[in-house]
Design an enzyme around this catalytic site. Structure first.
Site, PDB file in Angstrom:
ATOM      1  N   SER A 505      96.843  43.916  64.075  1.00 17.60           N
ATOM      2  CA  SER A 505      98.321  43.956  63.340  1.00 17.60           C
ATOM      3  C   SER A 505      98.904  42.494  64.315  1.00 17.60           C
ATOM      4  O   SER A 505      99.393  41.413  63.710  1.00 17.60           O
ATOM      5  CB  SER A 505      99.096  44.979  64.282  1.00 17.60           C
ATOM      6  N   LYS A 508      99.274  39.857  61.159  1.00 13.40           N
ATOM      7  CA  LYS A 508     100.471  40.191  60.542  1.00 13.40           C
ATOM      8  C   LYS A 508     100.247  38.678  60.154  1.00 13.40           C
ATOM      9  O   LYS A 508     101.221  38.141  59.897  1.00 13.40           O
ATOM     10  CB  LYS A 508     101.091  41.063  61.144  1.00 13.40           C
ATOM     11  N   TYR A 620     109.052  50.297  61.411  1.00 11.92           N
ATOM     12  CA  TYR A 620     107.325  49.070  61.709  1.00 11.92           C
ATOM     13  C   TYR A 620     106.496  50.209  60.729  1.00 11.92           C
ATOM     14  O   TYR A 620     106.416  51.062  60.832  1.00 11.92           O
ATOM     15  CB  TYR A 620     106.715  49.097  63.468  1.00 11.92           C
TER      16      TYR A 620
END
Length: 841
Positions: A505, A508, A620
């Site tokens: 992640s 991101k 999330y």
């Protein structure tokens, strides 16, 4: 030795390559409080033939410069004079607030210049305002230089005693009074300071001048010793001594000749001739000392160490602290200093414009108002002599240094270019003081790479320094089964800051940057409905419940799904580990429980429903993956290609990609049920190699990722490359959540998912909110992290943080699953604590 020593050596060599058209010589010395010789570099010639000659002749007839060569210090003398005054203050023999005329009767007769009369007669009046010792030390007494832009009295000249070189009125006044216009000329000093009038009312303005010369008359009167003798007995050769034996006002046959540049035509060869005739008999604190860079560095290092060096205490620590405080009383005085600094520095080099901003004045020199682009810290004390003998004492960064040449005029282009470059390289090599502590933490955490952490890499940078800490321990590759240290050393591959990690992640953040670039280009807006760019989103259903048979109940979604809601996780999409309903939903829909698996990403996105009404909650999930589809659509490029062309290549990043990398490190899988068991070493999770989405999938090194963080720390620009506007970066660090419910959702999730890993991290979830690309710290944390810092992580414990308040960005990476491993979070907390401790020190 400094890691950047070769770069500094090269800069000095280049600057002195042609001693007749560049610098004739340059000496750069640096020290820390505990290291007397952090760096020593020199180039050029102490003595050289007066007329240009070939290199062969230079080698034969020239005398190379050294750190022990004798220079003319000029105004670098003032620091020594200030130390002498402060010693007498410590002894109770005078006070900074005392009227200096108590010790120097001539000051009682000082006149205040009011202008010229009709016949150019001087208009003078008696000065009724006390001239304090403190005013003399801070150039606010009325005896001072005019701004270097050579303005007139009517043009905002507010100085006191002015040197003629800056203002023609001083020449005229000196002629009227039959005194030499230059106070330090042979035999003229006492006459000058006792006859020249004050040019402004004491205490009103700050303009540079011979104020400290008056202060040293007070030193002589109070101590009963000539200044030369006082300096020698109480500073240079004190008991115990600083061990300085080559610094004096007296003529020195070993002194290097002065080089004079042609101000009208800098292309002409330098003129090599004797020094300007300074007084041999009347010694004053404003100029006149001669000495070596090595000896002067001892004085600087004594101040860096709080007044003591090698057992010799010259000043009390509290006195040194006082020197580094702002002693200007008004904003008017500060502005005058800054104008003087700007006018004196800016014509020399555009790169040096920053040092004059926010300057103020301590005792002995000017104080840097804020961290500079070179790396110099806020509050550093600095000054120079007329022949370009610069010095800096930076207590924040624990370094003192000199850059000396003996070339006139002051602030010539050549020395300022060199000064800027060597200072930049010096700070680049300086690391935080707690580096050994962090090294020890990494070594301990990875001492058993099968039961502890398999590896750990920590990198930190500031806006001006690409590396303030670099540490790594453990192995990128190691035998699958536990092996002895001997086998590990033979078969294992150590982890480095260039090892290629799976960053999950952390992808991101890069996706958000890409999206914001298109916003800046006007190709989309954050408030736009994403369904207008990605048709599949129009078909997305809203999950509402399981019916009595366990079947899924959906309804049409009528709420806009804004691009911003996708970037801040309020669009309604959630991961399986965030919402416990989702694994059952995925099973019913016949899709994997999580995205990013080989070949499943697009199918997963287009089939997964909303779990919350858009905009109602924070949750999330794979929201940013949808925005990457928008990036592809609006740019016309596949996501990996867009990243390479518009983010990675401009930053000089060549090891970050969605594509498989044979250099990628192996993943370690901890036994969640029994952490004492050895980790399983296996392949990385099967992430898609063909379908690239913005939520996860990038592979790359910590070193490269830190460049991205530092780009944001610097407001969207790095090394001359601007990827985002500053206002866009500022917006990223604002609270993007719109309701207290959204903030509570975020804090609850962080508390439940971070705090079980380590109780010491419980504080981190309090008052959090969401920026663009990461969570924002709500208030200063016990580790030292500042309020408003942005942070996030990847699934395999690849954490990052950008703290603009504390001017630091850092990564702590391991590639160990599952996320939130106790051992990793213990290390993370301790490393962050030591990092901030080091930054503070």
């Amino acid at each position: 030795m400094l890691s950047t020593a070769p770069a500094i050596d090269a800069a000095i060599s280049k600057a002195t390559a042609d001693p007749y058209h560049n610098l004739p010589r340059a000496v750069f010395l640096a020290a820390t409080s505990n290291d007397a010789s952090l760096y020593e570099g020199k180039g050029g010639w102490a003595r050289l033939p007066a007329e240009p000659v070939s290199n062969d002749v230079l080698e034969k007839e020239g005398e190379p410069i050294t750190a022990d060569s004798i220079f003319e210090l000029y105004s670098a003398t003032k620091l020594v004079a200030a130390i002498a005054v402060l010693q007498l203050v410590e002894q109770g023999k005078m006070r900074l607030e005392d009227d200096a005329s108590t010790y120097v009767p001539e000051l009682k007769e000082a006149k205040l210049f009011k202008g010229f009369g009709e016949d150019d007669n001087l208009i003078l009046e008696h000065n009724a305002t006390p001239i304090t010792i403190g005013m003399l030390l801070t150039h606010t007494a009325g005896s001072s230089l005019a701004p270097a832009r050579r303005c007139t009295l009517a043009d905002n000249i507010t100085s006191g005693f002015r040197y003629f070189m800056f203002n023609p009125d001083v020449v005229k006044i000196a002629q009227k009074l039959s005194v030499h216009p230059l106070p330090n000329a042979e035999g003229a000093i006492r006459e000058w300071v006792t006859k020249m009038p004050l040019m402004f009312k004491p205490g009103e303005h700050m303009i540079y001048g011979p104020n400290i010369d008056w202060a040293t008359l007070a030193v002589e009167a109070v101590s009963g010793k000539p200044l030369e003798q006082y300096f020698k007995e109480h500073i240079f050769e004190s008991v115990p001594p600083l061990g300085i034996h080559d610094m004096s006002f007296m003529p020195n046959p070993s002194q290097i000749p002065m080089a004079f540049a042609d101000e009208e035509d800098p292309s002409k060869p330098l003129a090599i001739r004797p020094n300007t005739p300074l007084s041999k008999t009347q010694h004053f604190g404003g100029a006149g000392l001669k000495g070596s860079p090595r000896s002067y560095l001892k004085i600087l290092r004594m101040l860096l160490r709080g007044g003591e060096l090698d057992g010799a205490r010259i000043l009390k620590k509290e006195t040194v602290d006082l020197m580094f405080e702002d002693h200007l009383a008004t904003n008017q005085q500060r502005q005058e200093l800054r104008v003087f600094g700007k006018d004196m520095l800016d014509p020399a080099t555009p790169r040096a414009t920053e040092p004059s901003r926010d300057l103020t004045y301590g005792i002995g020199g000017a104080l840097t108002g804020k961290d500079l682009a070179t790396g110099r810290g806020a509050g550093a004390l600095t000054w120079s002599g007329m022949a370009n003998t610069y010095w800096v004492v930076d207590r924040e960064k624990d370094v003192a240094f000199v850059v000396w040449t003996n070339v006139i005029p002051f602030a010539c282009q050549l020395i300022h270019d060199l000064w800027f470059d060597v200072e930049t390289e010096l700070y680049k090599a300086r690391m935080i003081s707690t580096a050994p502590s962090i090294d020890a933490l990494l070594t301990s955490a990875t001492s058993d790479p099968y039961r502890g952490l398999p590896r750990a890499v920590v990198l930190a940078a500031s806006s001006t320094d690409p590396v303030v800490y670099s540490g790594k321990a453990g192995y990128a590759y190691r035998p699958p089964a536990p092996a002895s240290k001997e086998v590990l050393d033979k078969e294992g591959v150590p982890a480095t800051d260039e090892s290629v990690f799976e960053i999950f992640s952390c992808t991101k953040l890069v996706s958000v940057i890409a999206c914001l670039q298109l916003v800046e280009q006007g190709k989309l807006r954050l408030e736009d409905d994403a369904r207008d760019y990605v048709p599949e989103l129009k078909e997305t259903k809203l999950f509402t419940a399981f019916d009595e048979k366990g079947d899924l109940v959906f309804e049409d979604n009528s709420s806009p799904i804004t691009i911003k809601s996708l970037l801040i996780h309020t669009a309604g999409f959630k991961y399986d580990f965030v919402d416990t309903r989702f694994p059952k939903i995925a099973e019913k829909l016949g899709i994997p429980p999580a995205p990013y698996y080989k070949g499943a990403v697009r199918e997963w996105l287009t089939k997964t429903p909303l779990l919350d009404k858009p905009g109602e909650h924070w949750g999330y999930g794979p929201n940013i993956d949808w925005t990457s589809l928008i990036v592809e659509s609006m740019s016309g490029l596949p996501l990996n290609e867009y990243f390479q062309k518009n983010i990675f290549a401009p930053l000089g990043i060549h090891d970050m990609s969605f594509m498989p990398n044979p250099q990628q490190i192996t993943m370690a899988y901890a036994n969640a049920a029994d952490p004492s068991k050895p980790h399983t070493i296996g392949p990385n999770p099967p992430l898609s190699e063909t379908q690239h989405f913005g939520g996860a999938g990038l592979k790359g090194s910590p070193r490269s990722y830190l460049k991205i963080l530092r780009l944001l720390l610097r407001g969207g620009e790095l090394d001359g490359v601007r990827l985002l506007k500053k206002e866009t970066v500022d917006f990223m660090f604002q609270d993007q959540l719109e309701t207290d419910q959204q903030r509570q959702d975020l804090r609850t999730w962080c508390k439940e998912n971070v705090c079980p890993s380590t109780r010491r991290a419980a504080e981190m979830s309090k008052d959090m909110t969401q920026g663009l690309a990461g969570v924002l710290t709500g208030k200063d944390l016990p580790t030292g992290r500042g309020a408003g810092a942005m942070a996030w992580s990847g699934l395999a414990n690849t954490h990052w943080c950008i703290d603009r308040e504390k001017d630091v960005a850092f990564v702590v990476w391991t590639n160990l699953l599952p996320w939130g491993d106790q051992r990793f979070f213990d290390l993370y907390y301790d490393v962050e604590t030591e990092l901030y401790k080091g930054l503070k020190e």
